[in-house]
Design a protein around this motif. Structure first.
Motif, PDB file in Angstrom:
ATOM      1  N   PRO A 190       0.828  -1.204  -0.075  1.00  0.00           N
ATOM      2  CA  PRO A 190      -0.008   0.027  -0.125  1.00  0.00           C
ATOM      3  C   PRO A 190       0.943   1.329   0.001  1.00  0.00           C
ATOM      4  O   PRO A 190       0.402   2.278  -0.499  1.00  0.00           O
ATOM      5  N   GLU A 191       1.799   1.266   0.583  1.00  0.00           N
ATOM      6  CA  GLU A 191       2.815   2.325   0.576  1.00  0.00           C
ATOM      7  C   GLU A 191       3.365   3.079  -0.776  1.00  0.00           C
ATOM      8  O   GLU A 191       3.558   3.744  -1.027  1.00  0.00           O
ATOM      9  N   ILE A 192       3.326   1.858  -1.814  1.00  0.00           N
ATOM     10  CA  ILE A 192       3.695   2.125  -3.233  1.00  0.00           C
ATOM     11  C   ILE A 192       2.467   2.999  -3.691  1.00  0.00           C
ATOM     12  O   ILE A 192       2.675   3.964  -4.405  1.00  0.00           O
ATOM     13  N   ILE A 193       1.480   2.529  -3.532  1.00  0.00           N
ATOM     14  CA  ILE A 193       0.031   3.129  -4.149  1.00  0.00           C
ATOM     15  C   ILE A 193      -0.023   4.639  -3.368  1.00  0.00           C
ATOM     16  O   ILE A 193      -0.106   5.525  -4.276  1.00  0.00           O
ATOM     17  N   ASN A 194       0.169   4.815  -2.223  1.00  0.00           N
ATOM     18  CA  ASN A 194       0.304   5.897  -1.529  1.00  0.00           C
ATOM     19  C   ASN A 194       1.175   6.969  -2.116  1.00  0.00           C
ATOM     20  O   ASN A 194       0.880   8.020  -2.159  1.00  0.00           O
ATOM     21  N   CYS A 195       2.305   6.640  -2.382  1.00  0.00           N
ATOM     22  CA  CYS A 195       3.272   7.568  -2.946  1.00  0.00           C
ATOM     23  C   CYS A 195       3.069   7.763  -4.161  1.00  0.00           C
ATOM     24  O   CYS A 195       3.335   8.922  -4.698  1.00  0.00           O
ATOM     25  N   LEU A 196       2.375   7.135  -5.059  1.00  0.00           N
ATOM     26  CA  LEU A 196       2.080   7.282  -6.529  1.00  0.00           C
ATOM     27  C   LEU A 196       0.867   7.630  -6.965  1.00  0.00           C
ATOM     28  O   LEU A 196       0.719   8.247  -8.141  1.00  0.00           O
ATOM     29  N   GLY A 197      -0.086   7.342  -6.046  1.00  0.00           N
ATOM     30  CA  GLY A 197      -1.603   7.649  -6.520  1.00  0.00           C
ATOM     31  C   GLY A 197      -1.997   8.949  -6.399  1.00  0.00           C
ATOM     32  O   GLY A 197      -1.147   9.787  -6.089  1.00  0.00           O
ATOM     33  N   PRO A 198      -3.150   9.218  -6.612  1.00  0.00           N
ATOM     34  CA  PRO A 198      -4.306   8.192  -6.684  1.00  0.00           C
ATOM     35  C   PRO A 198      -4.280   7.744  -8.361  1.00  0.00           C
ATOM     36  O   PRO A 198      -3.821   8.598  -9.358  1.00  0.00           O
ATOM     37  N   PHE A 199      -4.949   6.533  -8.512  1.00  0.00           N
ATOM     38  CA  PHE A 199      -5.180   6.279  -9.821  1.00  0.00           C
ATOM     39  C   PHE A 199      -6.702   5.986 -10.361  1.00  0.00           C
ATOM     40  O   PHE A 199      -7.459   5.743  -9.320  1.00  0.00           O
ATOM     41  N   ASP A 200      -7.004   6.291 -11.459  1.00  0.00           N
ATOM     42  CA  ASP A 200      -8.276   6.003 -11.906  1.00  0.00           C
ATOM     43  C   ASP A 200      -8.662   4.493 -12.035  1.00  0.00           C
ATOM     44  O   ASP A 200     -10.022   4.245 -11.779  1.00  0.00           O
ATOM     45  N   LEU A 201      -7.601   3.820 -12.344  1.00  0.00           N
ATOM     46  CA  LEU A 201      -8.130   2.408 -12.860  1.00  0.00           C
ATOM     47  C   LEU A 201      -7.042   1.383 -12.508  1.00  0.00           C
ATOM     48  O   LEU A 201      -5.843   1.728 -12.630  1.00  0.00           O
ATOM     49  N   ASP A 202      -7.421   0.180 -11.888  1.00  0.00           N
ATOM     50  CA  ASP A 202      -6.481  -0.809 -11.795  1.00  0.00           C
ATOM     51  C   ASP A 202      -7.090  -2.019 -12.645  1.00  0.00           C
ATOM     52  O   ASP A 202      -8.104  -2.819 -12.239  1.00  0.00           O
ATOM     53  N   PRO A 203      -6.591  -2.432 -13.681  1.00  0.00           N
ATOM     54  CA  PRO A 203      -7.317  -3.592 -14.455  1.00  0.00           C
ATOM     55  C   PRO A 203      -7.032  -4.805 -14.333  1.00  0.00           C
ATOM     56  O   PRO A 203      -7.314  -5.957 -14.772  1.00  0.00           O
TER      57      PRO A 203
END
Length: 190
Positions: free
Chosen positions: A51-64
């Motif tokens: 989750p720390e990767i997502i938190n550093c890079l996000g937000p994202f619209d879509l995870d396919p």
């Protein structure tokens, strides 16, 4: 021990995994994710992004490439194996892509590299492979080779041991490059 099962119906697959997630974890080995798809049940296939990767890079619209069951969201919208994210329309969404690893990784990266909304992928840093040369070296906007080895997570939210290989974040588009550059994630930029 593993066995191969050909499933042609998303509803049938969902009835299997909905009934028991203990030992039914599919590994995708077809050209896409469904219609029809060959699944190998060997006890483990879904490794969640820390989750720390997502938190550093996000937000994202879509995870396919999202698992059906997940302890945290990786994007605003999720496509699972039931949606077949490889053939689904991604619109113009900014994408987070932690694809199934293996030979089909390159199909996901090929789609992401051509996707107008751009996005970021997390894959093993197999820089010598044909797929890396055809889908990354020739078309990525940015790369961040992560320092050390990541510890992915199980679908129940528990942290796993370190991955068996180094990882790289692959950015496509200006927004992806900006997010990677400003993420604060330790590693080497390329």
């Amino acid at each position: 021990m593993s066995f191969t099962l050909l499933i042609t119906s998303p509803a049938f697959f969902h009835s299997l995994v909905g009934a028991s997630r203990i030992f039914l974890s599919p590994i995708i080995i077809s050209t896409g994710m469904l219609n029809p798809v060959t699944l190998v049940f060997n006890g483990k296939d879904e490794w969640l992004t820390p989750p720390e990767i997502i938190n550093c890079l996000g937000p994202f619209d879509l995870d396919p490439c999202s698992p059906i069951d997940r302890p945290w969201d990786t994007a605003e919208r999720h496509l699972t194996i039931l949606d077949d994210g490889l053939v689904s329309d991604w619109g113009n969404d900014f994408v987070w892509c932690n694809p199934p690893y293996g030979t089909q990784t390159w199909k996901w990266l090929d789609k992401l590299s051509r996707h107008p909304g751009g996005g970021i992928a997390l894959i093993f840093a197999r820089t010598e492979t044909v797929g890396f040369f055809s889908n990354i070296w020739s078309s990525a906007s940015s790369l961040l080779f992560l320092k050390g080895r990541l510890s992915f997570y199980h679908v129940d939210g528990h942290k796993a041991d370190s991955a068996g290989a180094p990882s790289v974040l692959v950015g496509y588009g200006n927004l992806a490059s900006d997010r990677i550059l400003n993420s604060g994630i330790s590693g080497g930029l390329s």
